[in-house]
Design a protein around this motif. Structure first.
Motif, PDB file in Angstrom:
ATOM      1  N   ALA A 209      -0.413  -9.017  -2.705  1.00  0.00           N
ATOM      2  CA  ALA A 209       0.837  -8.458  -2.300  1.00  0.00           C
ATOM      3  C   ALA A 209       1.050  -7.328  -3.389  1.00  0.00           C
ATOM      4  O   ALA A 209       1.761  -6.383  -2.839  1.00  0.00           O
ATOM      5  CB  ALA A 209       1.745  -9.463  -1.816  1.00  0.00           C
ATOM      6  N   HIS A 210       1.031  -7.715  -4.485  1.00  0.00           N
ATOM      7  CA  HIS A 210       1.541  -6.825  -5.758  1.00  0.00           C
ATOM      8  C   HIS A 210       0.669  -5.298  -5.541  1.00  0.00           C
ATOM      9  O   HIS A 210       1.219  -4.307  -5.675  1.00  0.00           O
ATOM     10  CB  HIS A 210       1.249  -7.387  -6.814  1.00  0.00           C
ATOM     11  CG  HIS A 210       2.314  -8.309  -7.382  1.00  0.00           C
ATOM     12  ND1 HIS A 210       3.484  -8.133  -7.916  1.00  0.00           N
ATOM     13  CD2 HIS A 210       2.251  -9.799  -7.045  1.00  0.00           C
ATOM     14  CE1 HIS A 210       4.335  -9.198  -8.124  1.00  0.00           C
ATOM     15  NE2 HIS A 210       3.496  -9.968  -7.678  1.00  0.00           N
ATOM     16  N   LEU A 211      -0.916  -5.533  -5.203  1.00  0.00           N
ATOM     17  CA  LEU A 211      -1.432  -4.350  -5.073  1.00  0.00           C
ATOM     18  C   LEU A 211      -1.063  -3.628  -3.746  1.00  0.00           C
ATOM     19  O   LEU A 211      -0.958  -2.411  -3.699  1.00  0.00           O
ATOM     20  CB  LEU A 211      -2.912  -4.619  -5.171  1.00  0.00           C
ATOM     21  CG  LEU A 211      -3.917  -3.445  -5.212  1.00  0.00           C
ATOM     22  CD1 LEU A 211      -3.594  -2.699  -6.208  1.00  0.00           C
ATOM     23  CD2 LEU A 211      -5.389  -4.061  -5.399  1.00  0.00           C
ATOM     24  N   LEU A 212      -0.946  -4.262  -2.681  1.00  0.00           N
ATOM     25  CA  LEU A 212      -0.717  -3.691  -1.505  1.00  0.00           C
ATOM     26  C   LEU A 212       0.592  -2.713  -1.731  1.00  0.00           C
ATOM     27  O   LEU A 212       0.966  -1.584  -1.312  1.00  0.00           O
ATOM     28  CB  LEU A 212      -0.362  -4.752  -0.405  1.00  0.00           C
ATOM     29  CG  LEU A 212      -1.615  -5.413   0.126  1.00  0.00           C
ATOM     30  CD1 LEU A 212      -1.248  -6.401   1.135  1.00  0.00           C
ATOM     31  CD2 LEU A 212      -2.411  -4.307   1.120  1.00  0.00           C
ATOM     32  N   ARG A 213       1.519  -3.675  -2.430  1.00  0.00           N
ATOM     33  CA  ARG A 213       2.851  -2.740  -2.584  1.00  0.00           C
ATOM     34  C   ARG A 213       2.521  -1.717  -3.471  1.00  0.00           C
ATOM     35  O   ARG A 213       3.545  -0.644  -3.176  1.00  0.00           O
ATOM     36  CB  ARG A 213       4.008  -3.831  -3.226  1.00  0.00           C
ATOM     37  CG  ARG A 213       5.388  -3.146  -3.439  1.00  0.00           C
ATOM     38  CD  ARG A 213       6.347  -4.118  -4.327  1.00  0.00           C
ATOM     39  NE  ARG A 213       5.665  -4.479  -5.410  1.00  0.00           N
ATOM     40  CZ  ARG A 213       5.599  -5.781  -5.896  1.00  0.00           C
ATOM     41  NH1 ARG A 213       6.011  -7.121  -5.389  1.00  0.00           N
ATOM     42  NH2 ARG A 213       5.336  -6.119  -7.304  1.00  0.00           N
ATOM     43  N   ALA A 214       1.861  -1.756  -4.468  1.00  0.00           N
ATOM     44  CA  ALA A 214       1.674  -0.528  -5.550  1.00  0.00           C
ATOM     45  C   ALA A 214       1.026   0.541  -4.609  1.00  0.00           C
ATOM     46  O   ALA A 214       1.270   1.748  -5.060  1.00  0.00           O
ATOM     47  CB  ALA A 214       0.683  -1.379  -6.806  1.00  0.00           C
ATOM     48  N   VAL A 215       0.303   0.452  -3.784  1.00  0.00           N
ATOM     49  CA  VAL A 215      -0.180   1.453  -2.893  1.00  0.00           C
ATOM     50  C   VAL A 215       0.540   1.910  -1.811  1.00  0.00           C
ATOM     51  O   VAL A 215       0.025   2.689  -0.796  1.00  0.00           O
ATOM     52  CB  VAL A 215      -1.911   1.255  -2.661  1.00  0.00           C
ATOM     53  CG1 VAL A 215      -2.499   0.915  -4.129  1.00  0.00           C
ATOM     54  CG2 VAL A 215      -1.763   0.147  -1.527  1.00  0.00           C
ATOM     55  N   GLY A 216       1.686   1.498  -1.736  1.00  0.00           N
ATOM     56  CA  GLY A 216       2.646   2.055  -0.469  1.00  0.00           C
ATOM     57  C   GLY A 216       2.332   1.462   0.850  1.00  0.00           C
ATOM     58  O   GLY A 216       2.852   1.661   1.639  1.00  0.00           O
ATOM     59  N   ARG A 217       1.963  -0.041   0.727  1.00  0.00           N
ATOM     60  CA  ARG A 217       1.784  -0.730   1.822  1.00  0.00           C
ATOM     61  C   ARG A 217       2.752  -1.882   1.918  1.00  0.00           C
ATOM     62  O   ARG A 217       2.294  -3.133   1.943  1.00  0.00           O
ATOM     63  CB  ARG A 217       0.305  -1.288   2.044  1.00  0.00           C
ATOM     64  CG  ARG A 217      -0.545  -0.026   2.323  1.00  0.00           C
ATOM     65  CD  ARG A 217      -2.079  -0.256   1.982  1.00  0.00           C
ATOM     66  NE  ARG A 217      -2.885  -1.585   2.866  1.00  0.00           N
ATOM     67  CZ  ARG A 217      -3.858  -1.770   3.038  1.00  0.00           C
ATOM     68  NH1 ARG A 217      -4.699  -1.296   1.869  1.00  0.00           N
ATOM     69  NH2 ARG A 217      -4.354  -2.763   3.463  1.00  0.00           N
ATOM     70  N   GLY A 218       3.869  -1.637   1.671  1.00  0.00           N
ATOM     71  CA  GLY A 218       4.710  -2.655   1.428  1.00  0.00           C
ATOM     72  C   GLY A 218       5.167  -3.493   2.639  1.00  0.00           C
ATOM     73  O   GLY A 218       5.188  -4.635   2.417  1.00  0.00           O
ATOM     74  N   GLU A 219       5.071  -2.872   3.808  1.00  0.00           N
ATOM     75  CA  GLU A 219       5.406  -3.876   4.868  1.00  0.00           C
ATOM     76  C   GLU A 219       4.311  -4.830   5.143  1.00  0.00           C
ATOM     77  O   GLU A 219       4.237  -5.760   5.722  1.00  0.00           O
ATOM     78  CB  GLU A 219       5.750  -3.115   6.259  1.00  0.00           C
ATOM     79  CG  GLU A 219       6.921  -2.248   6.222  1.00  0.00           C
ATOM     80  CD  GLU A 219       8.098  -3.107   6.337  1.00  0.00           C
ATOM     81  OE1 GLU A 219       8.052  -4.035   6.793  1.00  0.00           O
ATOM     82  OE2 GLU A 219       9.120  -2.493   5.985  1.00  0.00           O
ATOM     83  N   GLU A 220       3.267  -4.328   5.054  1.00  0.00           N
ATOM     84  CA  GLU A 220       1.913  -5.006   4.965  1.00  0.00           C
ATOM     85  C   GLU A 220       2.050  -6.445   4.077  1.00  0.00           C
ATOM     86  O   GLU A 220       1.473  -7.518   3.954  1.00  0.00           O
ATOM     87  CB  GLU A 220       0.471  -4.491   4.885  1.00  0.00           C
ATOM     88  CG  GLU A 220      -0.648  -5.269   5.044  1.00  0.00           C
ATOM     89  CD  GLU A 220      -1.993  -4.310   4.816  1.00  0.00           C
ATOM     90  OE1 GLU A 220      -2.971  -4.905   4.898  1.00  0.00           O
ATOM     91  OE2 GLU A 220      -1.888  -3.034   4.895  1.00  0.00           O
ATOM     92  N   ALA A 221       2.280  -6.106   2.782  1.00  0.00           N
ATOM     93  CA  ALA A 221       2.703  -7.001   1.807  1.00  0.00           C
ATOM     94  C   ALA A 221       3.747  -8.075   2.220  1.00  0.00           C
ATOM     95  O   ALA A 221       3.287  -9.307   2.147  1.00  0.00           O
ATOM     96  CB  ALA A 221       2.865  -6.298   0.493  1.00  0.00           C
ATOM     97  N   LEU A 222       4.642  -7.709   2.861  1.00  0.00           N
ATOM     98  CA  LEU A 222       5.772  -8.704   3.501  1.00  0.00           C
ATOM     99  C   LEU A 222       5.037  -9.496   4.308  1.00  0.00           C
ATOM    100  O   LEU A 222       5.351 -10.693   4.500  1.00  0.00           O
ATOM    101  CB  LEU A 222       7.016  -7.972   3.955  1.00  0.00           C
ATOM    102  CG  LEU A 222       7.787  -7.349   2.759  1.00  0.00           C
ATOM    103  CD1 LEU A 222       8.659  -6.253   3.326  1.00  0.00           C
ATOM    104  CD2 LEU A 222       8.251  -8.273   1.891  1.00  0.00           C
TER     105      LEU A 222
END
Length: 403
Positions: A209-222
């Motif tokens: 989730a930290h990496l997903l958030r870092a590349v702009g994929r916040g909704e996927e991280a959630l």
């Protein structure tokens, strides 16, 4: 006389955003950036990087990035400084053990080695240098054990292998190839799933989730974090204390992820994490690997407030938090960087520089490799009041920032 001054990239972004009818929050959601990032770019407190421009362009009606940067602006490629040990870690990550023989280390030995590595990460002032020395051997030992053991010992070894990959991700997050970070996430998730251990799987999701958030994929991280929460939550009442720790960690990660995309719902997740920590964990509890604890919950509150663009709330949250109580040198250094970001939001260069100096005194490598710290130092060295500019230049030079 005609004013020949060229508009800045930030002012171009603001003009195009308004012309497109987007609020900062709306544009941030479309582009996978935080509203604070948009605000910083527009006000000149953050450089417009090539990556951010590429994310923004489709939503601003831009087909030629020259419309954002202008004819006389040098593009920032957002290059991150490499740590000297990256090559050794890369070799360890990409060394496939086609033939493996000999006696593997026991799962108990591996757990001790992994725990010691994480302890070093959280107690050293030069955590990246020390982790870079440890990781190649740790990855080799855990990879070998996962190949040579069978049955329950193999699953336990796989859980430790996942942790070794997580430490490699923490080491690589601010330097090294982005592809290497994705490799650690994928390998860590595969090892955790093969271990068939709910805690290991949830931990792997937390790191992903930290990496997903870092590349702009916040909704996927959630979405991934919600899956991990559903896996862990039913086990908290009757399971070991680590399940409650993991649940708090997941909610803290959800809170920060929401804050990064400008969602005030961050405070709901933060409150749930605080309740879990205060209700289910002893008052002096400190998680070994991510340092879940009462002080860390307060650290996350400051981070959320800064990412939501509310420096007053960040100051209020930080007021009663003694940095010395943060049970990690690395996290303490990052906390000072977050406080500096809050001061930067308020346009207070003296306070920003003071807090960055505190971060450097706590953990020099945090300042040297943190993109946020480097960006603030670059601007301070160029634009700070004359009375403190030489201090900014000196600190930037010590941090390896090219001026």
């Amino acid at each position: 006389m005609t004013d020949q001054t060229q508009p800045t990239p930030g002012s171009r972004v603001e003009r195009l955003r308004r012309a497109a009818g987007h609020s900062r929050e709306r544009l941030a959601g479309l582009a996978g950036l935080s509203p604070t990032t948009i605000k910083f770019i527009e006000t000149g407190r953050r450089s417009l990087t090539l990556r951010a421009a590429q994310q923004l362009a489709p939503h601003l009606g831009v087909r030629d990035l020259g419309d954002l940067f202008g004819p006389a602006v040098t593009l920032s490629l957002d290059v991150r400084p490499l740590h000297p040990a990256v090559d050794d870690v890369r070799k360890a990550l990409t060394a496939w053990h086609v033939r493996v023989d000999g006696e593997p280390n026991s799962p108990e030995y591996l757990r001790g080695a992994v725990d010691s590595a994480w302890q070093t990460w959280h107690t050293s002032r030069q955590q990246r240098t020390e982790a870079g020395m440890i990781l190649p051997g740790l990855l080799d030992a855990t990879q070998r054990a996962a190949r040579l053991h069978e049955g329950a010992d193999r699953r336990r070894s796989l859980a430790m292998l996942a942790q070794a990959y997580h430490l490699a991700q923490a080491y690589l997050a601010w330097h090294g190839d982005r592809e290497l970070c994705w490799l650690t996430v994928d390998r860590g998730m595969t090892a955790a799933l093969d271990a068939d251990d709910p805690l290991a799987v949830a931990q792997a999701i937390w790191y992903a989730a930290h990496l997903l958030r870092a590349v702009g994929r916040g909704e996927e991280a959630l979405e991934r974090l919600r899956e991990a929460r559903e896996l862990i939550e039913p086990r908290v009442a009757d399971g070991p204390i680590e399940y409650a720790e993991m649940l708090a960690d997941l909610h803290l990660c959800m809170a920060l992820t929401r804050a990064r995309i400008g969602d005030q719902g961050a405070w709901s997740d933060w409150g749930t994490a605080r309740d879990v920590v205060h209700r289910a964990l002893p008052a002096d509890y400190v998680g070994l690997r991510t340092r879940v604890s009462r002080p860390l919950v307060d650290v996350y509150a400051v981070m959320c407030a800064v990412d939501l663009g509310d420096p007053d709330e960040a100051q209020r949250r930080a007021h009663s938090l003694d940095p010395a109580s943060i049970p990690s040198t690395e996290r303490r250094g990052r906390h000072y960087v977050e406080l500096a970001r809050g001061a930067d939001l308020e346009g207070a260069p003296e306070a920003t520089l003071h807090l960055l100096a505190k971060a450097d005194a706590t953990s020099p490598e945090t300042v040297r490799y943190s993109p946020a710290a480097r960006d603030m130092l670059t601007r301070l060295a160029a634009d700070a009041p004359a009375a403190i500019r030489w201090e900014a230049v000196d600190l930037a030079s010590r941090a390896g920032v090219t001026l």
